[in-house]
Design a protein around this motif. Sequence first.
Motif, PDB file in Angstrom:
ATOM      1  N   LEU A  50       0.825  -1.210   0.000  1.00  0.00           N
ATOM      2  CA  LEU A  50       0.000   0.000   0.000  1.00  0.00           C
ATOM      3  C   LEU A  50       0.857   1.259   0.000  1.00  0.00           C
ATOM      4  CD1 LEU A  50      -2.732  -0.986   2.630  1.00  0.00           C
ATOM      5  CD2 LEU A  50      -3.077  -0.694   0.169  1.00  0.00           C
ATOM      6  N   THR A  51       2.043   1.141   0.553  1.00  0.00           N
ATOM      7  CA  THR A  51       2.910   2.303   0.756  1.00  0.00           C
ATOM      8  C   THR A  51       3.215   3.048  -0.535  1.00  0.00           C
ATOM      9  OG1 THR A  51       3.938   1.089   2.580  1.00  0.00           O
ATOM     10  CG2 THR A  51       5.077   3.055   1.799  1.00  0.00           C
ATOM     11  N   GLN A  52       3.667   2.314  -1.551  1.00  0.00           N
ATOM     12  CA  GLN A  52       4.083   2.949  -2.801  1.00  0.00           C
ATOM     13  C   GLN A  52       2.928   3.690  -3.489  1.00  0.00           C
ATOM     14  OE1 GLN A  52       7.200   3.289  -3.960  1.00  0.00           O
ATOM     15  NE2 GLN A  52       6.433   4.497  -5.689  1.00  0.00           N
ATOM     16  N   PRO A  53       1.760   3.048  -3.695  1.00  0.00           N
ATOM     17  CA  PRO A  53       0.666   3.785  -4.342  1.00  0.00           C
ATOM     18  C   PRO A  53       0.112   4.929  -3.494  1.00  0.00           C
ATOM     19  CG  PRO A  53      -0.041   1.574  -3.722  1.00  0.00           C
ATOM     20  CD  PRO A  53       1.437   1.611  -3.536  1.00  0.00           C
ATOM     21  N   LEU A  54       0.137   4.783  -2.175  1.00  0.00           N
ATOM     22  CA  LEU A  54      -0.285   5.891  -1.304  1.00  0.00           C
ATOM     23  C   LEU A  54       0.672   7.071  -1.459  1.00  0.00           C
ATOM     24  CD1 LEU A  54      -1.227   4.020   2.003  1.00  0.00           C
ATOM     25  CD2 LEU A  54      -2.809   5.261   0.518  1.00  0.00           C
ATOM     26  N   LEU A  55       1.961   6.759  -1.474  1.00  0.00           N
ATOM     27  CA  LEU A  55       2.986   7.792  -1.585  1.00  0.00           C
ATOM     28  C   LEU A  55       2.912   8.511  -2.933  1.00  0.00           C
ATOM     29  CD1 LEU A  55       5.437   9.123  -0.265  1.00  0.00           C
ATOM     30  CD2 LEU A  55       6.845   7.256  -1.143  1.00  0.00           C
TER      31      LEU A  55
ATOM     32  N   ARG B 291      -5.032  11.292   8.301  1.00  0.00           N
ATOM     33  CA  ARG B 291      -5.672  10.197   7.580  1.00  0.00           C
ATOM     34  C   ARG B 291      -4.879   8.918   7.873  1.00  0.00           C
ATOM     35  NH1 ARG B 291      -7.589  11.183   1.744  1.00  0.00           N
ATOM     36  NH2 ARG B 291      -9.271   9.899   2.630  1.00  0.00           N
ATOM     37  N   VAL B 292      -5.528   7.943   8.502  1.00  0.00           N
ATOM     38  CA  VAL B 292      -4.865   6.727   8.965  1.00  0.00           C
ATOM     39  C   VAL B 292      -5.230   5.559   8.053  1.00  0.00           C
ATOM     40  CG1 VAL B 292      -4.577   5.131  10.899  1.00  0.00           C
ATOM     41  CG2 VAL B 292      -4.943   7.578  11.339  1.00  0.00           C
ATOM     42  N   VAL B 293      -4.216   4.796   7.640  1.00  0.00           N
ATOM     43  CA  VAL B 293      -4.410   3.641   6.764  1.00  0.00           C
ATOM     44  C   VAL B 293      -3.611   2.477   7.327  1.00  0.00           C
ATOM     45  CG1 VAL B 293      -4.247   2.774   4.398  1.00  0.00           C
ATOM     46  CG2 VAL B 293      -4.523   5.234   4.787  1.00  0.00           C
ATOM     47  N   GLY B 294      -4.126   1.264   7.180  1.00  0.00           N
ATOM     48  CA  GLY B 294      -3.309   0.142   7.622  1.00  0.00           C
ATOM     49  C   GLY B 294      -3.946  -1.216   7.420  1.00  0.00           C
ATOM     50  N   ASN B 295      -3.096  -2.199   7.161  1.00  0.00           N
ATOM     51  CA  ASN B 295      -3.471  -3.610   7.221  1.00  0.00           C
ATOM     52  C   ASN B 295      -3.050  -4.052   8.616  1.00  0.00           C
ATOM     53  OD1 ASN B 295      -3.815  -6.370   6.910  1.00  0.00           O
ATOM     54  ND2 ASN B 295      -2.012  -6.633   5.616  1.00  0.00           N
TER      55      ASN B 295
ATOM     56  N   ASP C  96     -10.042  10.577   8.940  1.00  0.00           N
ATOM     57  CA  ASP C  96     -10.658   9.290   8.625  1.00  0.00           C
ATOM     58  C   ASP C  96      -9.647   8.168   8.837  1.00  0.00           C
ATOM     59  OD1 ASP C  96      -9.020   9.385   6.326  1.00  0.00           O
ATOM     60  OD2 ASP C  96     -10.640  10.065   5.037  1.00  0.00           O
ATOM     61  N   ILE C  97     -10.182   6.946   8.888  1.00  0.00           N
ATOM     62  CA  ILE C  97      -9.376   5.745   9.104  1.00  0.00           C
ATOM     63  C   ILE C  97      -9.839   4.699   8.092  1.00  0.00           C
ATOM     64  CG2 ILE C  97      -8.770   3.900  10.733  1.00  0.00           C
ATOM     65  CD1 ILE C  97      -9.597   5.860  13.006  1.00  0.00           C
ATOM     66  N   HIS C  98      -8.897   4.109   7.362  1.00  0.00           N
ATOM     67  CA  HIS C  98      -9.193   2.992   6.464  1.00  0.00           C
ATOM     68  C   HIS C  98      -8.300   1.836   6.887  1.00  0.00           C
ATOM     69  CE1 HIS C  98     -10.615   6.419   4.090  1.00  0.00           C
ATOM     70  NE2 HIS C  98     -11.371   5.575   3.422  1.00  0.00           N
ATOM     71  N   VAL C  99      -8.892   0.764   7.413  1.00  0.00           N
ATOM     72  CA  VAL C  99      -8.083  -0.355   7.914  1.00  0.00           C
ATOM     73  C   VAL C  99      -8.642  -1.694   7.455  1.00  0.00           C
ATOM     74  CG1 VAL C  99      -7.064   0.755   9.940  1.00  0.00           C
ATOM     75  CG2 VAL C  99      -9.375  -0.214  10.102  1.00  0.00           C
ATOM     76  N   MET C 100      -7.718  -2.652   7.331  1.00  0.00           N
ATOM     77  CA  MET C 100      -8.096  -4.024   7.028  1.00  0.00           C
ATOM     78  C   MET C 100      -8.011  -4.844   8.305  1.00  0.00           C
ATOM     79  SD  MET C 100      -7.367  -6.513   3.950  1.00  0.00           S
ATOM     80  CE  MET C 100      -5.938  -5.653   3.412  1.00  0.00           C
ATOM     81  N   LEU C 101      -9.060  -5.641   8.543  1.00  0.00           N
ATOM     82  CA  LEU C 101      -9.171  -6.443   9.753  1.00  0.00           C
ATOM     83  C   LEU C 101      -9.766  -7.797   9.397  1.00  0.00           C
ATOM     84  CD1 LEU C 101     -11.092  -3.586  11.520  1.00  0.00           C
ATOM     85  CD2 LEU C 101      -8.814  -4.230  12.231  1.00  0.00           C
ATOM     86  N   GLN C 102      -9.828  -8.700  10.384  1.00  0.00           N
ATOM     87  CA  GLN C 102     -10.597  -9.911  10.179  1.00  0.00           C
ATOM     88  C   GLN C 102     -12.040  -9.529   9.873  1.00  0.00           C
ATOM     89  OE1 GLN C 102      -8.753 -12.333  13.777  1.00  0.00           O
ATOM     90  NE2 GLN C 102     -10.340 -13.509  12.763  1.00  0.00           N
ATOM     91  N   LYS C 103     -12.666 -10.234   8.948  1.00  0.00           N
ATOM     92  CA  LYS C 103     -14.045  -9.904   8.576  1.00  0.00           C
ATOM     93  C   LYS C 103     -14.983 -10.008   9.769  1.00  0.00           C
ATOM     94  CE  LYS C 103     -17.605 -10.550   5.104  1.00  0.00           C
ATOM     95  NZ  LYS C 103     -18.675 -10.334   6.079  1.00  0.00           N
TER      96      LYS C 103
END
Length: 265
Positions: free
Chosen positions: A56-61, A109-113, A135-142
């Motif tokens: 995610l880092t490269q496309p976010l950057l 703006r917070v992002v993370g797996n 805002d926060i965009h995160v990936m978690l267990q469903k």
Amino acid sequence: MNRPHSKLAQETSHKARKRFGQNFLIDQGIIHGIVDAVNPRPGERVVEIGPGLGALTQPLLERAGHLHVVELDRDLIARLEKKYTRAQMTIHAGDALVFDFAALGPDLRVVGNLPYNISTPILFHLLDKVEAIRDIHVMLQKEVVDRMVAPPGHSDRSRLSVMLQRYCYLEPLLDVPPESFDPAPKVNSAVVRMIPRPLADRVPVDETALRQVVNAAFSQRRKMVRNTLKPLLSSEQIEAAGVDPTERAEQLSEADFVALAKQLA
């Protein structure tokens, strides 16, 4: 059927470490879906929790122009330091569970797996800094996302549902299958968007009392609240809050819990 792999995952010899809960995202379709959902713009203050191998880092950057990252793994930090300049990236070496996100400034703006073994504590840690976050965009267990968004009366409703919904608007965005990662986890994942609610949208209440009531109510979720809240409130006090003492915690709304917290306070 072959899944699309990240070029970075193919190039690196870094092995995922169980103690850090590492599962690296490799599905380009999912990666682009997340970055499109975040849609970072130049000049925005974006921070990625656990950049890992940089999927995610490269496309976010590329979209934001500069990125803050919080990473605990020293080997991954060394890789980031070699790949990116200080003008491109500010690296915060350490544990996201104790990192002061508010110190980065407002409108964050917070992002993370997120590592699944500590995802809930990280979410509650972010809540403590919610006034500084856009805002926060995160990936978690469903299953965690399902609990987060569960409405009153739903079997998935939990302490997490009540507290996160008090502070944020929640929107599930993407379901992510295990084969989107390397190594593949044994569970399905999902991406969720969290947008902090304005202070004016939250009914004022003693937050410590609210957490006490919510924690106690869900401590034995199959029991009626007159039993789970017994150490804190009498049946008469529960009724005075406008709540039926024979209800179970999952049936109560945020307004119900606020009313109970006011009785306790």
